[in-house]
Design a protein around this motif. Structure first.
Motif, mmCIF file in Angstrom:
data_model
loop_
_atom_site.group_PDB
_atom_site.id
_atom_site.type_symbol
_atom_site.label_atom_id
_atom_site.label_comp_id
_atom_site.label_asym_id
_atom_site.label_seq_id
_atom_site.Cartn_x
_atom_site.Cartn_y
_atom_site.Cartn_z
ATOM 1 N N LEU A 52 0.826 -1.200 0.000
ATOM 2 C CA LEU A 52 0.000 0.000 0.000
ATOM 3 C C LEU A 52 0.868 1.261 0.000
ATOM 4 N N TYR A 53 1.931 1.239 0.757
ATOM 5 C CA TYR A 53 2.847 2.384 0.801
ATOM 6 C C TYR A 53 3.474 2.629 -0.567
ATOM 7 N N LEU A 54 3.920 1.557 -1.228
ATOM 8 C CA LEU A 54 4.538 1.706 -2.547
ATOM 9 C C LEU A 54 3.535 2.192 -3.583
ATOM 10 N N PHE A 55 2.293 1.705 -3.532
ATOM 11 C CA PHE A 55 1.277 2.170 -4.469
ATOM 12 C C PHE A 55 0.949 3.642 -4.239
ATOM 13 N N SER A 56 0.931 4.070 -2.982
ATOM 14 C CA SER A 56 0.655 5.483 -2.717
ATOM 15 C C SER A 56 1.790 6.365 -3.220
ATOM 16 N N ILE A 57 3.025 5.923 -3.061
ATOM 17 C CA ILE A 57 4.162 6.671 -3.587
ATOM 18 C C ILE A 57 4.085 6.728 -5.112
ATOM 19 N N ASP A 58 3.698 5.629 -5.736
ATOM 20 C CA ASP A 58 3.580 5.589 -7.185
ATOM 21 C C ASP A 58 2.527 6.580 -7.676
ATOM 22 N N ARG A 59 1.386 6.640 -6.995
ATOM 23 C CA ARG A 59 0.348 7.591 -7.383
ATOM 24 C C ARG A 59 0.831 9.024 -7.240
ATOM 25 N N ARG A 60 1.545 9.317 -6.157
ATOM 26 C CA ARG A 60 2.070 10.673 -5.958
ATOM 27 C C ARG A 60 3.068 11.050 -7.048
ATOM 28 N N LEU A 61 3.932 10.100 -7.401
ATOM 29 C CA LEU A 61 4.919 10.379 -8.444
ATOM 30 C C LEU A 61 4.250 10.601 -9.795
ATOM 31 N N LYS A 62 3.241 9.822 -10.105
ATOM 32 C CA LYS A 62 2.514 10.022 -11.363
ATOM 33 C C LYS A 62 1.855 11.396 -11.386
ATOM 34 N N LYS A 63 1.316 11.818 -10.258
ATOM 35 C CA LYS A 63 0.680 13.134 -10.173
ATOM 36 C C LYS A 63 1.713 14.242 -10.379
ATOM 37 N N ILE A 64 2.885 14.099 -9.789
ATOM 38 C CA ILE A 64 3.954 15.078 -9.946
ATOM 39 C C ILE A 64 4.433 15.104 -11.382
ATOM 40 N N GLU A 65 4.563 13.923 -12.016
ATOM 41 C CA GLU A 65 5.023 13.869 -13.408
ATOM 42 C C GLU A 65 4.019 14.524 -14.357
ATOM 43 N N LYS A 66 2.734 14.396 -14.091
ATOM 44 C CA LYS A 66 1.714 15.011 -14.946
ATOM 45 C C LYS A 66 1.753 16.526 -14.834
ATOM 46 N N GLU A 67 2.097 17.051 -13.668
ATOM 47 C CA GLU A 67 2.141 18.492 -13.466
ATOM 48 C C GLU A 67 3.299 19.136 -14.234
ATOM 49 N N LYS A 68 4.344 18.414 -14.467
ATOM 50 C CA LYS A 68 5.529 18.987 -15.149
ATOM 51 C C LYS A 68 5.386 18.979 -16.627
#
Length: 68
Positions: A52-68
């Protein structure tokens, strides 16, 4: 070279299988007292928490990548 490495691999696997013949006293004791289920449950909880921790980190990283 290929034959030598295959021979070494087979010898190592034979030694590993031969070493497992004694059994593990701690596991036998945990099984007989029923505490093995507690150990397995704790291990499953830890792995689910890590997943669950790794999936949450993955979602956060995808969100950050979309913003850039």
């Amino acid at each position: 070279m290929k034959k030598t490495s295959l021979l070494a691999l087979l010898l190592l696997s034979y030694i590993a299988v031969f070493a497992q013949g004694n059994g593990v006293e701690m596991a036998d004791e945990l099984r007989s007292s029923g505490k093995i289920y507690v150990v397995v449950t704790i291990i499953v909880i830890i792995f689910v928490g890590l997943a669950l921790y790794l999936f949450s980190i993955d979602r956060r990283l995808k969100k950050i990548e979309k913003e850039k």
